[in-house]
Design an enzyme around this catalytic site. Structure first.
Site, mmCIF file in Angstrom:
data_model
loop_
_atom_site.group_PDB
_atom_site.id
_atom_site.type_symbol
_atom_site.label_atom_id
_atom_site.label_comp_id
_atom_site.label_asym_id
_atom_site.label_seq_id
_atom_site.Cartn_x
_atom_site.Cartn_y
_atom_site.Cartn_z
ATOM 1 N N HIS A 186 42.706 39.777 30.798
ATOM 2 C CA HIS A 186 43.980 40.379 30.424
ATOM 3 C C HIS A 186 44.991 39.437 30.613
ATOM 4 C CE1 HIS A 186 42.210 44.538 30.015
ATOM 5 N NE2 HIS A 186 41.670 44.076 31.450
HETATM 6 O O1 RIB Z 1 44.987 46.826 33.179
HETATM 7 C C1 RIB Z 1 44.170 45.322 33.289
HETATM 8 C C2 RIB Z 1 45.446 45.099 34.855
HETATM 9 O O2 RIB Z 1 44.414 45.666 36.103
HETATM 10 C C3 RIB Z 1 44.962 43.548 35.176
HETATM 11 O O3 RIB Z 1 46.032 42.655 35.174
HETATM 12 C C4 RIB Z 1 44.119 43.552 36.075
HETATM 13 O O4 RIB Z 1 43.958 42.172 36.842
HETATM 14 C C5 RIB Z 1 44.466 44.663 36.834
HETATM 15 O O5 RIB Z 1 45.479 44.243 37.862
#
Ligand code: RIB
Ligand code: CA
Length: 307
Positions: free
Chosen positions: A237
């Protein structure tokens, strides 16, 4: 070199995003600030310091920010990231201390001293960014753009409607989206196109001095993601928000109005994205709708190989 500041809640994908930013030849990482999210603030801060110590970058100042969301109790994700927040490899203790100014004051000082506007890359709950804008409303001209990981144009990962970062602090997210600042939103709908499958993880293992640690982090991340979501390729992500700054051409975006649900118990934290412009409201974000998977991973391999 583009000056950037990362705001993180490490977190496995945050750690990879930090390493990617440090290896990026065209980014100048001015600071890392931490926020409570995946795990509590003391752990996200220790983890940020450990990652920068590991890759021999104690020159990058780290400052701790918010220990809780603006208005709600903290909600964490040890089920994904482990009790420490960086389950898996044995990463040594930090070799340097955090900056005593705290996240908001460190960001403010750096932005006011910088010769040009700075890009902010928040990849955790947006509490620190909201507090910065509240406490320093005159700072906005010093911000070039916000490239954030958060939200989704479709499904959530924490509730059916909400992505984790926005779910944890929806009020902060609403304030950031309503700030008028240029925003690139890297939501789950594009970060799920950055899945690190077995092949990608093997290429990462041979990407530079720290490829082995990255591969071990992602083996842990893959195991928890498989257990919780049934994914075979855990999505990277946060590195997508970094890649969107390094190579904007890798992310296809569409200008949209984004509103954040803050009241409903059922859909709190949903990023309501006006894909067809039916509200008639002006767009407030460039929302990611597509990602060049291969281009993203080649950029990640190259950045990590430069560390
Ligand atoms: O939903 C994904 C996000 O939430 C990413 O930034 C992961 O590190 C968590 O913080
Ligand atoms: Ca994160």
């Amino acid at each position: 070199m583009e000056p950037v500041i990362l705001d993180v809640d490490p977190g496995h994908d945050d750690a990879v995003a930090m390493m990617m930013a440090c290896g990026a030849p065209d980014l100048d990482l001015l600071a890392v600030t931490t926020v409570a999210g995946n795990v509590r603030l003391e752990k996200t801060t220790r983890n940020a310091l450990r990652v920068l110590s590991l890759i021999e970058r104690p020159d990058v100042p780290v400052a701790a920010g918010a220990a809780a969301p603006l208005r709600r109790p903290l909600y964490t994700a040890e089920n994904i990231h482990g009790e420490s927040g960086l389950g898996g490899p044995d990463i040594p203790e930090p070799t340097f201390e955090p900056d005593e100014r705290g996240a908001v004051e460190l960001i403010s000082d750096i932005l006011r001293e910088a010769p040009e506007p700075v890009t902010l890359i928040p990849v955790g709950p947006l509490t620190n960014i909201a507090m910065l804008l509240r406490e320093h409303p005159d700072i906005t001209p010093r911000i070039s753009r916000i490239s954030l990981m958060g939200g989704s144009t479709n499904l959530g990962n924490t509730t059916p409607a909400a992505e984790f970062n926005v779910y944890v602090d929806p009020e902060a997210a609403r304030e950031v989206f309503e700030s008028g600042l240029p925003i690139t939103m890297c939501g789950l709908n594009v970060t799920h196109q950055a899945g690190a499958g077995a092949a990608e993880r093997e290429r990462l293992r041979s990407s530079g001095r720290f490829g082995g640690v990255v591969a071990e982090l992602l083996e842990f991340f893959a195991s928890t993601y498989k257990g919780v979501f049934g994914f075979d390729a855990p999505p990277l992500h946060d590195p997508v928000a970094v890649a969107a700054v390094m190579r904007p051409d890798l992310l296809t975006t569409r200008p949209m109005r984004v509103d954040v649900e803050c009241d409903s118990d059922l859909t709190r934290g949903e990023t309501v994205c006006d894909f067809y412009g039916v509200t008639g409201l002006p767009p407030n974000a460039e929302v990611g709708v597509g990602l060049d998977h291969d281009g993203f991973f080649e950029l990640l391999y190259d950045s990590l190989s430069r560390l």
